[in-house]
Design a protein around this motif. Structure first.
Motif, PDB file in Angstrom:
ATOM      1  N   LEU A   1       0.840  -0.965   0.031  1.00 40.89           N
ATOM      2  CA  LEU A   1      -0.079   0.020   0.082  1.00 40.89           C
ATOM      3  C   LEU A   1       0.808   1.232  -0.081  1.00 40.89           C
ATOM      4  N   TYR A   2       1.973   1.309   0.857  1.00 41.68           N
ATOM      5  CA  TYR A   2       2.858   2.500   0.899  1.00 41.68           C
ATOM      6  C   TYR A   2       3.666   2.458  -0.341  1.00 41.68           C
ATOM      7  N   ARG A   3       3.984   1.575  -1.122  1.00 41.05           N
ATOM      8  CA  ARG A   3       4.589   1.608  -2.526  1.00 41.05           C
ATOM      9  C   ARG A   3       3.545   2.103  -3.431  1.00 41.05           C
ATOM     10  N   ALA A   4       2.420   1.777  -3.247  1.00 39.86           N
ATOM     11  CA  ALA A   4       1.331   2.123  -4.398  1.00 39.86           C
ATOM     12  C   ALA A   4       1.012   3.859  -4.027  1.00 39.86           C
ATOM     13  N   ALA A   5       0.962   4.217  -3.076  1.00 41.61           N
ATOM     14  CA  ALA A   5       0.945   5.400  -2.786  1.00 41.61           C
ATOM     15  C   ALA A   5       1.945   6.510  -3.137  1.00 41.61           C
ATOM     16  N   LEU A   6       3.230   5.964  -3.054  1.00 36.10           N
ATOM     17  CA  LEU A   6       4.484   6.642  -3.531  1.00 36.10           C
ATOM     18  C   LEU A   6       4.400   6.751  -4.991  1.00 36.10           C
ATOM     19  N   GLU A   7       4.133   5.568  -5.619  1.00 32.72           N
ATOM     20  CA  GLU A   7       3.608   5.452  -7.046  1.00 32.72           C
ATOM     21  C   GLU A   7       2.582   6.529  -7.526  1.00 32.72           C
ATOM     22  N   ALA A   8       1.547   6.353  -6.887  1.00 25.58           N
ATOM     23  CA  ALA A   8       0.459   7.365  -7.246  1.00 25.58           C
ATOM     24  C   ALA A   8       0.833   8.811  -7.152  1.00 25.58           C
ATOM     25  N   ILE A   9       1.512   9.143  -6.248  1.00 21.31           N
ATOM     26  CA  ILE A   9       2.013  10.623  -6.222  1.00 21.31           C
ATOM     27  C   ILE A   9       2.886  10.875  -7.342  1.00 21.31           C
ATOM     28  N   ALA A  10       3.789  10.061  -7.872  1.00 19.71           N
ATOM     29  CA  ALA A  10       4.587  10.125  -8.844  1.00 19.71           C
ATOM     30  C   ALA A  10       4.028  10.122 -10.118  1.00 19.71           C
ATOM     31  N   PHE A  11       2.695   9.244 -10.189  1.00 21.70           N
ATOM     32  CA  PHE A  11       2.183   9.315 -11.453  1.00 21.70           C
ATOM     33  C   PHE A  11       1.388  10.689 -11.604  1.00 21.70           C
ATOM     34  N   GLY A  12       0.959  11.440 -10.255  1.00 19.33           N
ATOM     35  CA  GLY A  12       0.467  12.578 -10.493  1.00 19.33           C
ATOM     36  C   GLY A  12       1.345  13.601 -10.928  1.00 19.33           C
ATOM     37  N   VAL A  13       2.553  13.520 -10.607  1.00 21.15           N
ATOM     38  CA  VAL A  13       3.707  14.579 -10.999  1.00 21.15           C
ATOM     39  C   VAL A  13       3.875  14.366 -12.586  1.00 21.15           C
ATOM     40  N   ARG A  14       3.958  13.189 -13.025  1.00 21.22           N
ATOM     41  CA  ARG A  14       4.042  12.848 -14.518  1.00 21.22           C
ATOM     42  C   ARG A  14       2.834  13.734 -15.015  1.00 21.22           C
ATOM     43  N   HIS A  15       1.566  13.320 -14.729  1.00 23.73           N
ATOM     44  CA  HIS A  15       0.380  14.041 -15.211  1.00 23.73           C
ATOM     45  C   HIS A  15       0.697  15.528 -15.290  1.00 23.73           C
ATOM     46  N   ASN A  16       1.031  16.022 -14.172  1.00 24.11           N
ATOM     47  CA  ASN A  16       1.227  17.443 -14.219  1.00 24.11           C
ATOM     48  C   ASN A  16       2.527  18.071 -15.196  1.00 24.11           C
ATOM     49  N   VAL A  17       3.364  17.426 -15.229  1.00 27.56           N
ATOM     50  CA  VAL A  17       4.562  17.613 -16.224  1.00 27.56           C
ATOM     51  C   VAL A  17       4.257  17.559 -17.348  1.00 27.56           C
ATOM     52  N   GLU A  18       3.633  16.537 -17.918  1.00 26.69           N
ATOM     53  CA  GLU A  18       3.113  16.289 -19.267  1.00 26.69           C
ATOM     54  C   GLU A  18       2.077  17.260 -19.822  1.00 26.69           C
ATOM     55  N   THR A  19       1.344  17.867 -18.870  1.00 25.66           N
ATOM     56  CA  THR A  19       0.465  18.992 -19.199  1.00 25.66           C
ATOM     57  C   THR A  19       0.906  20.179 -19.309  1.00 25.66           C
ATOM     58  N   MET A  20       1.982  20.520 -18.473  1.00 23.18           N
ATOM     59  CA  MET A  20       2.816  21.717 -18.503  1.00 23.18           C
ATOM     60  C   MET A  20       3.498  21.804 -19.997  1.00 23.18           C
ATOM     61  N   ARG A  21       4.005  20.599 -20.298  1.00 22.47           N
ATOM     62  CA  ARG A  21       4.841  20.731 -21.641  1.00 22.47           C
ATOM     63  C   ARG A  21       3.920  20.769 -22.895  1.00 22.47           C
ATOM     64  N   GLN A  22       2.805  19.942 -22.722  1.00 25.68           N
ATOM     65  CA  GLN A  22       1.561  20.577 -23.735  1.00 25.68           C
ATOM     66  C   GLN A  22       1.215  21.930 -23.876  1.00 25.68           C
ATOM     67  N   ALA A  23       1.537  22.511 -22.802  1.00 23.25           N
ATOM     68  CA  ALA A  23       0.893  24.048 -22.799  1.00 23.25           C
ATOM     69  C   ALA A  23       2.296  24.830 -23.207  1.00 23.25           C
ATOM     70  N   GLY A  24       3.184  24.317 -23.535  1.00 24.07           N
ATOM     71  CA  GLY A  24       4.472  25.120 -24.121  1.00 24.07           C
ATOM     72  C   GLY A  24       5.698  25.113 -23.025  1.00 24.07           C
ATOM     73  N   ALA A  25       5.557  24.617 -21.976  1.00 26.24           N
ATOM     74  CA  ALA A  25       6.706  24.916 -20.793  1.00 26.24           C
ATOM     75  C   ALA A  25       7.943  24.196 -21.243  1.00 26.24           C
ATOM     76  N   ASP A  26       8.874  25.030 -21.276  1.00 26.57           N
ATOM     77  CA  ASP A  26      10.322  24.355 -21.656  1.00 26.57           C
ATOM     78  C   ASP A  26      10.883  23.916 -20.460  1.00 26.57           C
ATOM     79  N   ILE A  27      10.935  22.742 -20.128  1.00 25.73           N
ATOM     80  CA  ILE A  27      11.436  22.058 -18.886  1.00 25.73           C
ATOM     81  C   ILE A  27      12.925  21.409 -19.098  1.00 25.73           C
ATOM     82  N   ARG A  28      13.976  22.062 -18.547  1.00 28.34           N
ATOM     83  CA  ARG A  28      15.297  21.516 -19.083  1.00 28.34           C
ATOM     84  C   ARG A  28      15.967  21.242 -17.758  1.00 28.34           C
ATOM     85  N   ARG A  29      15.560  21.510 -16.549  1.00 29.50           N
ATOM     86  CA  ARG A  29      16.116  21.491 -15.104  1.00 29.50           C
ATOM     87  C   ARG A  29      15.216  21.035 -14.361  1.00 29.50           C
ATOM     88  N   VAL A  30      15.352  20.314 -13.532  1.00 29.15           N
ATOM     89  CA  VAL A  30      14.170  19.774 -12.397  1.00 29.15           C
ATOM     90  C   VAL A  30      15.004  19.755 -11.149  1.00 29.15           C
TER      91      VAL A  30
END
Length: 500
Positions: A370-399
């Motif tokens: 369950l704890y692993r699934a929670a960490l992965e769920a948050i990571a999936f949420g981060v990816r969803h946000n990052v992909e949405t930002m890039r689709q909007a034109g954000a130039d992400i080169r450094r994290v």
């Protein structure tokens, strides 16, 4: 020894730091607190707690100094402030709160006002003026909520504060708000003109005096004799205006230049991508930057550390145990998939009625899965946000990763594996209080001694994605997106029954 103080009022605690001129942390103090949730969807806090915690933190920071230190007793030359946001704290003509402060996007009470303002003003015009559509993050809609729902409080309200500006006012008497925070008082701020949008301010907040606008690192004023007597800070000490904690965290790690993305691992997850162009998308928040000439595309998840803390409390296990068991569970959590929407969700789905979902449970699964699934769920949420930002034109080169969650390498590795992003982890991850101290140091820097954050806080390590794990997570991410679509109707029906 010249020092600066930085204090940040966060969701679960207030943190203070005393920092030497070269960036060395001399003292840290934390005061834990809880927010109030008087009704479902309401999240608020008594602003007097913010001020009292500031006083307690300063007294402890300054009383614990040791005059026998080789460099001499610390002398505070400037104060930095920061706080969660965008919040709505309305005060009367004497700067006394008329009601508890309403918190940022985790508070979803203003749904009806968002709908009404959108109908009255038009989504295209709201986006043109302010940069973003109205969501639970919009502080302007929460101001209108007070006017609609609490007429007695509204009749007394004369000023608008957020945690950082409230502390600055208590210390100096100045009534200011930084541009970054102001840009989230949607729809009352004009992002291109960098000023309050007078026609809409007059229409929806006419009885409130607009705070003067400045930038986060500018000096708001100087400590008054009265504040000095209470806090121990010398009278006349400069105090910066400050800004919202996520942006101050970005400052603390130097992640505020074009192409930078800051990931803030805290009670919630916050993402700030910086550029020079105003990018608009209905899924994210468009804001002014912390500094002139910058713009941000920002996102925030409603749960992050809040979700892992919930599982810790639920299982009565320590974080070390849970992390070890989660590591043994392995990528995919032995067939579990979780949606992390346990408090609704902000970006990119903008769904306050979303709820947590755990799919694939069997009797063979344990707390580590369950704890692993929670960490992965948050990571999936981060990816969803990052992909949405890039689709909007954000130039992400450094994290750059910052916040309390960066102390756990497993979580960082999972986020890199899910997103494919290399994350830089700075030496100091104490967060916004450190960034506030840095801004204070820059405000009073002597000729030829302007501090540089790369000297204060160099990169300590880089987290590199594992290509094999990334491949497995690519398939799981598609299931993650599909799980929300497949369960949304049922979850919304359930959310409607959760009235308190």
């Amino acid at each position: 020894m010249r020092c600066t103080v930085g204090v940040d009022v966060g969701t679960s605690s207030s943190k203070g730091v005393l920092v030497a001129e070269d960036g060395t942390i001399l003292r840290t103090v934390t005061r834990a607190h809880t927010v109030e949730r008087p009704r479902s969807g309401w999240v608020e806090m008594d602003a007097n707690v913010w001020w009292q915690e500031f006083i307690d933190i300063l007294r402890e920071l300054l009383s614990s100094t040791d005059e026998s230190e080789p460099a001499g007793a610390p002398t505070v030359v400037a104060v930095g402030v920061s706080g969660m946001g965008p919040c709505v704290l309305l005060a009367d003509q004497n700067d006394e709160p008329v009601r508890p402060g309403i918190l940022y996007g985790v508070d979803t009470r203003s749904t009806a006002q968002i709908r009404r303002l959108t109908e009255e003003l038009g989504v295209d015009e709201i986006t043109r003026v302010g940069g973003s559509v109205l969501t639970s993050q919009a502080a302007g809609a929460k101001i209108v909520w007070v006017a609609d729902e609490e007429p007695m409080a509204w009749a007394r309200a004369r000023r608008l504060f957020m945690p950082a500006s409230w502390l600055a006012c208590k210390l100096t008497g100045a009534y200011v708000l930084d541009h970054q925070s102001a840009s989230q008082v949607s729809p009352l701020y004009d992002i291109e003109r960098e000023q309050w949008h007078e026609p809409w301010w007059s229409r929806y907040a006419a009885s409130i005096e607009p705070p003067a606008l400045t930038w986060a690192g500018d000096v708001a004023g100087h400590v008054t004799p009265e504040a000095s007597a209470i806090t121990g800070i010398p009278a006349g000490t400069p105090v910066i205006t400050g800004t919202i904690d996520a942006w101050t965290e970005a400052v603390s790690v130097g992640a505020h230049g074009p192409g930078d993305l800051m990931l803030m691992y805290g009670t919630t997850m916050f993402l700030v991508a910086t550029g020079s162009e105003t990018l608009r998308t209905p899924s994210m928040w468009t804001t002014a930057g912390a500094f002139p000439g910058t713009r941000n595309l920002a996102g925030g998840m409603s749960t992050s550390g809040a979700l892992t803390a919930w599982l810790k409390d639920l299982t009565a296990a320590g974080y070390a145990e849970l992390l070890a068991e989660a590591a043994r569970s392995g990528p995919g959590a032995r067939g579990l998939l979780m949606l992390p929407y346990f408090a609704g969700e902000r970006t990119p789905i903008q769904d306050p009625d979303a709820r947590g979902v755990i799919a694939g449970l069997t009797l063979r699964h344990g707390r580590g899965d369950l704890y692993r699934a929670a960490l992965e769920a948050i990571a999936f949420g981060v990816r969803h946000n990052v992909e949405t930002m890039r689709q909007a034109g954000a130039d992400i080169r450094r994290v750059v990763a910052v916040g309390g969650g960066t102390q756990g390498r497993l979580w960082l590795q999972i986020v890199s594996d899910v997103t494919g992003l290399v994350q830089e982890v700075p030496t100091t991850t104490i967060g916004a209080s450190y960034g506030a101290a840095f801004l204070a140091a820059t405000a009073v820097a002597r000729d030829g001694a302007m501090p540089r954050i790369e000297h204060w806080n160099p990169v300590a390590e880089r987290v590199i994605p594992d290509p094999e794990a990334k491949s497995a997570y690519d398939a799981l991410f598609q299931r993650y997106l599909a799980l929300y679509d497949a369960t949304a109707d049922v979850v919304h029906e359930l959310a409607a029954t959760q009235l308190d």
